[in-house]
Design a protein around this motif. Structure first.
Motif, PDB file in Angstrom:
ATOM      1  N   ALA A  86      44.704 -41.232  62.980  1.00  0.00           N
ATOM      2  CA  ALA A  86      44.478 -41.277  61.532  1.00  0.00           C
ATOM      3  C   ALA A  86      42.990 -41.286  61.214  1.00  0.00           C
ATOM      4  CB  ALA A  86      45.165 -42.507  60.937  1.00  0.00           C
ATOM      5  N   GLY A  87      42.206 -42.054  61.981  1.00  0.00           N
ATOM      6  CA  GLY A  87      40.767 -42.103  61.737  1.00  0.00           C
ATOM      7  C   GLY A  87      40.082 -40.770  61.992  1.00  0.00           C
ATOM      8  N   LEU A  88      40.496 -40.064  63.054  1.00  0.00           N
ATOM      9  CA  LEU A  88      39.893 -38.764  63.355  1.00  0.00           C
ATOM     10  C   LEU A  88      40.194 -37.745  62.255  1.00  0.00           C
ATOM     11  CD1 LEU A  88      40.651 -38.528  67.175  1.00  0.00           C
ATOM     12  CD2 LEU A  88      38.398 -38.704  66.131  1.00  0.00           C
ATOM     13  N   LEU A  89      41.455 -37.717  61.811  1.00  0.00           N
ATOM     14  CA  LEU A  89      41.811 -36.772  60.748  1.00  0.00           C
ATOM     15  C   LEU A  89      41.132 -37.135  59.433  1.00  0.00           C
ATOM     16  CD1 LEU A  89      45.606 -36.309  61.528  1.00  0.00           C
ATOM     17  CD2 LEU A  89      43.780 -34.659  61.885  1.00  0.00           C
ATOM     18  N   ALA A  90      41.037 -38.433  59.155  1.00  0.00           N
ATOM     19  CA  ALA A  90      40.362 -38.855  57.923  1.00  0.00           C
ATOM     20  C   ALA A  90      38.891 -38.443  57.943  1.00  0.00           C
ATOM     21  CB  ALA A  90      40.487 -40.369  57.756  1.00  0.00           C
ATOM     22  N   SER A  91      38.269 -38.471  59.125  1.00  0.00           N
ATOM     23  CA  SER A  91      36.864 -38.051  59.203  1.00  0.00           C
ATOM     24  C   SER A  91      36.711 -36.574  58.852  1.00  0.00           C
ATOM     25  CB  SER A  91      36.313 -38.325  60.603  1.00  0.00           C
ATOM     26  OG  SER A  91      36.869 -37.437  61.564  1.00  0.00           O
ATOM     27  N   VAL A  92      37.687 -35.756  59.239  1.00  0.00           N
ATOM     28  CA  VAL A  92      37.637 -34.337  58.895  1.00  0.00           C
ATOM     29  C   VAL A  92      37.829 -34.143  57.392  1.00  0.00           C
ATOM     30  CG1 VAL A  92      38.736 -32.087  59.253  1.00  0.00           C
ATOM     31  CG2 VAL A  92      38.456 -33.656  61.168  1.00  0.00           C
TER      32      VAL A  92
END
Length: 425
Positions: A86-92
Motif C-alpha cells: 500500500a505504501g509503495l502504490l501510494a508513493s506512485v
C-alpha cells in the motif's frame, strides 16, 4: 474445540482479506506496464528490463522467502506485505498527482511489488489451513482465484482509457485494497504452530526441497505443474487467433477475449461445486483428462465454425487447468506439515519459474516445426503436429497423478518421514 461462530468469523475475515489482497495485486504485470506508458511514456525496453529484474529477483529469492515465511508468523507476514505494498502504490499516486514521478521511482516500485507479491501469496497459502480448516480449502481457494481472474477486465479498462487521471485512481484503489487486507488479516486470531528450531537458512531450504522430491504425491504434483507450464508456450505458438476480415467489423471476435477470460472463474466454480462429490485429488486428474483434449480443436480455427472451435479449444482447457491447479493446491496444503508450507510454495515457485523460462526456448522450435508444414493453406492445420505433441505432453504429465491416486486415500497416506513439525489443526 472451536465454536462455529468463531470459525465463521475467521473464514469471513480471511476471505475478505484475501480478496482485498487480490484486488491490490491487479496492478502487477500489464497494469503496471500500461501505467508506466501512460504516466511516463516509458520505452518498451525499459519496461521489459524492469519486469525481467522483478521476475528474476522473485525467482532467485523464492526459496529464501519460503524459509522466512516458515520462520515468521504468517499473519504478521501478510500484514507487513499489505502495508508495504500500500505504501509503495501510494508513493506512485502522490508522485503522479504532484507530477514529480520518475522512471527510477517507478522501476523500484515495480521490482519491490513483484517480491512482495511472492511473499504475500506464499504467506496466504501457508496461513489458510490454520484459519479455515482443511475441509474448506477448495472453496476458499476457488473464491480467491475467481477474484484474481477478473484482473484482465481492469487491464482492458486501463488500456481503452489511456488518461492521466485513470491511472492514479486505479493505483489508489489498489493501495486502499492492500491496506484493507492488512487490517483484515490483523483481526484474525487463529493460533499458529510455532516454528521449529532454526538452523542455517540453506539447510531449511534444502529440507523443503527434499520433502517435495521424496513425497510421491507432492512429486507427482510438481511434475504436472512444471510440464504444463513448460508446454504452454508450445500450444500457444501452434494456435491461430481468429481475426476479422479487413474492413469488416465482427462483434463476436471482439467479444472472444472477454469470454475466454471467464474460463478461470468457471473452472474455480466447478472445483468448488464438485470437490466433495468427486474428491479433491480425483478432481485434479479427471479435469486434465476431460478438458485438455479440447485443445486439439484449435487446429480447426481456419475452417468453418472456426470461432466456435477456437472458443472451445481455449476456454475448456483453461477452465480445466484452473480446476486442476485449485485441487492440487488444496491437496498439498492438506498433506504438507504446517511449518513446511512456505518452503513448499517457494520450491514450487522456483521450479515453475524455471519451467517458464525453459518454455520460452521451446517457442522457436515449435515455430520451426510449424514452418515445415507451411505448405498447407491453413496455418492452424500446419501447427496440428505441434498441437498434438503439446496436448499429448499435458496428458502424459497427468500419468504420475494417476499412479499415486491410491496414496491420497485417508487410510493409505504415504509413509514419509517428517522433517518438520506436524500438521496444524
Amino acid at each position: 474445540m472451536i465454536s462455529p461462530s468463531l470459525r465463521r468469523r475467521r473464514l469471513l475475515l480471511f476471505l475478505t482479506g484475501g480478496i482485498s489482497q487480490q484486488v491490490g495485486m491487479f496492478v502487477q504485470g500489464a497494469v503496471v506496464t500500461l501505467s508506466a506508458i501512460i504516466l511516463l511514456e516509458t520505452s518498451y525496453s525499459q519496461i521489459g528490463l524492469t519486469q525481467a529484474i522483478g521476475t528474476l529477483l522473485a525467482l532467485l529469492l523464492a526459496l529464501p522467502l519460503g524459509v522466512l515465511i516458515d520462520r515468521a508468523r504468517r499473519r504478521s507476514a501478510l500484514v507487513a506485505t499489505g502495508l508495504l505494498s500500500a505504501g509503495l502504490l501510494a508513493s506512485v499516486v502522490v508522485a503522479a498527482w504532484l507530477q514529480v514521478i520518475t522512471v527510477p521511482h517507478f522501476m523500484v516500485v515495480t521490482v519491490a511489488l513483484a517480491i512482495l507479491q511472492t511473499v504475500g501469496e506464499g504467506a496466504q497459502n501457508a496461513y489458510l489451513p490454520a484459519v479455515v480448516g482443511r475441509d474448506r480449502l477448495v472453496p476458499v481457494n476457488a473464491a480467491l482465484v475467481g477474484v484474481a481472474s477478473i484482473s484482465p477486465l481492469v487491464i482492458s479498462l486501463l488500456a481503452n482509457n489511456r488518461s492521466d487521471t485513470v491511472v492514479p485512481v486505479i493505483l489508489s484503489v489498489a493501495a486502499v485494497a492492500f491496506a484493507a487486507s492488512a487490517l483484515l488479516f490483523r483481526s484474525i486470531d487463529a493460533p499458529e504452530e510455532p516454528p521449529g528450531p532454526q538452523v542455517r537458512w540453506w539447510r531449511e531450504a534444502i529440507e523443503g526441497v527434499r520433502f517435495i522430491l521424496m513425497h510421491p504425491v507432492l512429486r507427482a504434483i510438481t511434475v504436472y505443474l512444471v510440464v504444463s507450464v513448460l508446454l504452454e508456450p508450445v500450444i500457444e505458438e501452434a494456435t491461430q487467433v481468429p481475426h476479422p476480415e479487413e474492413g469488416v467489423r465482427n462483434d463476436l471476435i471482439e467479444l472472444l477475449p472477454m469470454m475466454i477470460y471467464a474460463a478461470p472463474v468457471v473452472g474455480a466454480l466447478l472445483a468448488a461445486l464438485l470437490y466433495r462429490r468427486v474428491g479433491t485429488f480425483r478432481l485434479a486428474w479427471l479435469a486434465v483428462l476431460v478438458t485438455q483434449p479440447f485443445a486439439l480443436l484449435l487446429a480447426l480455427t481456419d475452417t468453418a465454425w472456426g470461432l466456435v472451435w477456437y472458443l472451445l479449444g481455449t476456454f475448456v482447457p483453461w477452465a480445466g487447468w484452473t480446476a486442476t491447479a485449485l485441487a492440487l493446491l488444496s491437496h498439498r496444503q492438506v498433506i504438507t506439515p504446517g511449518r513446511l508450507l512456505g518452503r513448499m510454495g517457494g520450491t514450487l515457485a522456483l521450479f515453475i519459474g524455471l519451467a517458464g523460462v525453459a518454455g520460452s526456448f521451446l517457442e522457436p522450435l515449435a515455430d520451426f516445426l510449424i514452418g515445415l508444414g507451411s505448405f498447407t493453406e491453413a496455418r492452424s492445420l500446419a501447427g496440428l503436429p505441434v498441437l498434438v505433441l503439446g496436448t499429448a505432453g499435458l496428458l502424459a504429465a497427468a500419468v504420475p497423478l494417476l499412479k499415486v491416486r491410491h496414496l491420497t486415500e485417508p487410510s493409505r497416506s504415504p509413509a514419509i518421514p517428517l522433517t518438520s513439525s506436524p500438521h496444524e489443526d
